[in-house]
Design a protein around this motif. Structure first.
Motif, short mmCIF file in Angstrom:
data_model
loop_
_atom_site.label_atom_id
_atom_site.label_comp_id
_atom_site.label_asym_id
_atom_site.label_seq_id
_atom_site.Cartn_x
_atom_site.Cartn_y
_atom_site.Cartn_z
N LEU A 7 34.89 -52.08 0.22
CA LEU A 7 35.44 -51.16 -0.76
C LEU A 7 36.60 -50.37 -0.14
O LEU A 7 36.45 -49.80 0.94
N SER A 8 37.72 -50.33 -0.84
CA SER A 8 38.85 -49.54 -0.38
C SER A 8 38.50 -48.06 -0.42
O SER A 8 37.85 -47.59 -1.35
N THR A 15 44.78 -40.24 -5.81
CA THR A 15 45.94 -40.80 -5.10
C THR A 15 45.43 -41.79 -4.06
O THR A 15 44.32 -41.65 -3.55
N PRO A 16 46.24 -42.80 -3.74
CA PRO A 16 45.80 -43.78 -2.74
C PRO A 16 45.52 -43.11 -1.39
O PRO A 16 46.23 -42.20 -0.97
N ALA A 49 45.40 -51.55 -7.20
CA ALA A 49 46.62 -52.30 -6.91
C ALA A 49 47.57 -51.52 -5.99
O ALA A 49 48.30 -52.11 -5.20
N GLU A 50 47.52 -50.19 -6.07
CA GLU A 50 48.40 -49.35 -5.26
C GLU A 50 48.16 -49.51 -3.76
O GLU A 50 49.03 -49.19 -2.95
N ASP A 51 47.00 -49.98 -3.37
CA ASP A 51 46.69 -50.16 -1.94
C ASP A 51 47.36 -51.38 -1.33
O ASP A 51 47.33 -51.56 -0.11
N LEU A 64 40.15 -60.98 -3.97
CA LEU A 64 40.61 -59.62 -4.20
C LEU A 64 40.31 -59.25 -5.64
O LEU A 64 40.65 -60.00 -6.57
N ILE A 65 39.68 -58.11 -5.82
CA ILE A 65 39.41 -57.59 -7.15
C ILE A 65 40.10 -56.25 -7.25
O ILE A 65 39.74 -55.31 -6.55
#
Length: 175
Positions: A7-8, A15-16, A49-51, A64-65
Motif C-alpha cells: 500500500l502506498s 496530498t501525495p 496515480a499522483e504517486d 498496479l491498481i
C-alpha cells in the motif's frame, strides 16, 4: 502461496506522501526472497496515480491498481488474485529475514487460517516494554475477507477482521 499487496503511504491522504514511490519500491524489494522461497505468488501495488508508480510496477513485474482508498484497491486486488490468502504491507516497511520461514510455516495450514499481524519493530520505550503495542504494518488475511471488509486503511481492516495473532518476525521502517 500468497498475493502480496504493498500500500502506498499516500492512500487516503489529501496530498501525495513525500517519497511514496521510494517507500513502495523498498517494500517490494524486501519481498523478493519471499517470492524466491515460494511464499509469494503474485504482487500488487495500490496507490493513487499522483504517486507515479507505473514504472516501479513494470520493473518489478507486479500489478498496479490506481486507487485513492485502500478498500477500493484491496477489493480489486482480491478480485484479480489467484491466491486464497493475501499479505498486505504498508509501503516503507520491510519484514525481517525470519519472516519468510515463519510465513511459510503459517501457510502450511491454510484451511484453519484466520489471519495474523506483522508488527513494527519496537520504536519507543512503551513498545519495547510491551511489544504487542507496536503498530501493525502488515497483515495476512483471506482474500475473500478483503473483498468483503471494504477498509479505509490497514488499521480498519485489522479491526474489521478481528485479527489478534501476531508473527514473531517484525518489520523495520525504511522510509
Amino acid at each position: 502461496m500468497v498475493m502480496a499487496v504493498v500500500l502506498s503511504p499516500s492512500l487516503g491522504a489529501e496530498t501525495p506522501a513525500a517519497r511514496a514511490a521510494e517507500a513502495v519500491a523498498r517494500s517490494l524489494c524486501a519481498l523478493v526472497r519471499a517470492t524466491v522461497e515460494g511464499v509469494v505468488r503474485e504482487a500488487f501495488i495500490i496507490g493513487p496515480a499522483e504517486d507515479q508508480l507505473t514504472e516501479i510496477a513494470d520493473q518489478a513485474g507486479c500489478g498496479l491498481i490506481e486507487a485513492h482508498s485502500a478498500g477500493e484497491g484491496l477489493a480489486q486486488a482480491a478480485a484479480r488474485s489467484r491466491s486464497e490468502i493475501a499479505f498486505v504491507l504498508l509501503g516503507g516497511f520491510a519484514p525481517q529475514s525470519s519472516f519468510v520461514e515463519e510465513a511459510g510455516d503459517l501457510l502450511r495450514d491454510a484451511q484453519a487460517f484466520h489471519g495474523v499481524l506483522l508488527r513494527r519493530f519496537p520504536n519507543t520505550l512503551m513498545t519495547r516494554l510491551a511489544p504487542s503495542l507496536a503498530e501493525p504494518v502488515g497483515v495476512f488475511a483471506q482474500c475473500a475477507a478483503l473483498r468483503d471488509a471494504a477498509p479505509r486503511d490497514l488499521k480498519h481492516l485489522i479491526r474489521r477482521l478481528k485479527i489478534r495473532r501476531t508473527l514473531d518476525a517484525r518489520a523495520q521502517k525504511l522510509v
